[in-house]
Design a protein around this motif. Structure first.
Motif, short mmCIF file in Angstrom:
data_model
loop_
_atom_site.label_atom_id
_atom_site.label_comp_id
_atom_site.label_asym_id
_atom_site.label_seq_id
_atom_site.Cartn_x
_atom_site.Cartn_y
_atom_site.Cartn_z
N LEU A 18 -4.17 31.70 -16.28
CA LEU A 18 -3.18 32.61 -15.72
C LEU A 18 -3.73 34.04 -15.61
O LEU A 18 -3.41 34.76 -14.67
CB LEU A 18 -1.90 32.61 -16.55
CG LEU A 18 -1.06 31.33 -16.45
CD1 LEU A 18 0.18 31.44 -17.32
CD2 LEU A 18 -0.66 31.08 -15.01
N ASP A 19 -4.53 34.44 -16.56
CA ASP A 19 -5.09 35.79 -16.52
C ASP A 19 -6.29 35.79 -15.58
O ASP A 19 -7.26 35.06 -15.78
CB ASP A 19 -5.52 36.21 -17.93
CG ASP A 19 -6.06 37.63 -17.98
OD1 ASP A 19 -5.88 38.35 -16.97
OD2 ASP A 19 -6.65 37.99 -19.00
N PRO A 20 -6.27 36.59 -14.50
CA PRO A 20 -7.39 36.60 -13.55
C PRO A 20 -8.73 36.94 -14.19
O PRO A 20 -9.77 36.48 -13.72
CB PRO A 20 -6.99 37.65 -12.52
CG PRO A 20 -5.52 37.78 -12.65
CD PRO A 20 -5.17 37.46 -14.07
N ALA A 21 -8.73 37.68 -15.25
CA ALA A 21 -9.99 38.03 -15.90
C ALA A 21 -10.65 36.82 -16.54
O ALA A 21 -11.87 36.80 -16.74
CB ALA A 21 -9.74 39.11 -16.96
N ASP A 22 -9.87 35.78 -16.85
CA ASP A 22 -10.43 34.58 -17.48
C ASP A 22 -10.90 33.54 -16.47
O ASP A 22 -11.45 32.52 -16.84
CB ASP A 22 -9.38 33.91 -18.38
CG ASP A 22 -9.08 34.75 -19.60
OD1 ASP A 22 -9.93 35.59 -19.96
OD2 ASP A 22 -8.00 34.56 -20.19
N ARG A 23 -10.64 33.76 -15.17
CA ARG A 23 -11.01 32.79 -14.16
C ARG A 23 -12.34 33.17 -13.53
O ARG A 23 -12.47 34.24 -12.93
CB ARG A 23 -9.94 32.72 -13.06
CG ARG A 23 -8.76 31.91 -13.46
CD ARG A 23 -8.00 31.40 -12.26
NE ARG A 23 -7.63 32.40 -11.31
CZ ARG A 23 -6.46 32.99 -11.27
NH1 ARG A 23 -5.54 32.69 -12.15
NH2 ARG A 23 -6.19 33.89 -10.35
#
Length: 192
Positions: free
Chosen positions: A33-38
């Protein structure tokens, strides 16, 4: 006897679980869900310059009515034209496209059309100067010269339970066709 659990009901659900409840109940839920983790997130940005350029290509002309899945609004811009549908197999193929690709009838009709097409081509070969040779073209001779029988014995192969049926399925139609031809020739010679 108890009622089986029904995974789906037509009525509206009682409500959605919150993200926190799902995260607590399902390990790893919502990790992306967090864009930084994708890792793919930068590519998902609208308007990002990738260097790729592509416009819808010019449409290939349709020389005859093509089969088209009922799930698609149009044919792709480019499609194969090597074998237009012809004969009984072509009619079966056209009929198959009246069904959705999600139905077994669609695929079973296409398989049946392939088998009919094979027999149509076998029959056409008899009208030519070079008819099909079932002995050499099916690879039967390699069973004896390349260790085919030896590779089947004692190897714990999965297909051993139907190996006895393979010669009947491959050679049977040819034997029946030969017997039918002999019967026709015999009937014609008796009339004379």
């Amino acid at each position: 006897m108890s009622e089986p659990a029904t995974p789906y009901t037509a009525g509206k659900s009682s409500g959605r679980e919150s993200a926190e409840a799902l995260r607590a109940r399902i390990p790893g839920w919502g990790v992306d869900l967090d864009p930084a983790d994708r890792p793919s997130f930068p590519r998902e940005q609208p308007g990002i310059e990738t260097g790729a350029h592509w416009d819808f290509p010019e449409r290939q002309p349709e020389n005859w009515p093509r089969e088209k899945s009922i799930e698609h609004a149009m044919l792709p811009p480019v499609f194969g034209t090597s074998t237009p549908p012809a004969g009984v197999s072509g009619a079966i193929r056209k009929y198959a496209y009246k069904y959705s690709e999600g139905r077994a009838a669609h695929w079973l009709l296409l398989i049946a059309a392939d088998r009919v097409d094979a027999w149509e081509n076998h029959l056409k070969s008899f009208a030519s100067f070079r008819p099909d040779n079932p002995v050499t073209q099916t690879g039967v001779l390699s069973e004896f010269s390349r260790g085919g029988i030896r590779s089947r014995a004692g190897r714990r192969r999965v297909d051993t339970n139907h190996q006895w049926l393979d010669p009947i399925m491959i050679g049977g139609p040819w034997v029946l066709a030969g017997l039918g031809a002999a019967a026709v020739i015999r009937a014609l010679s008796r009339r004379r």
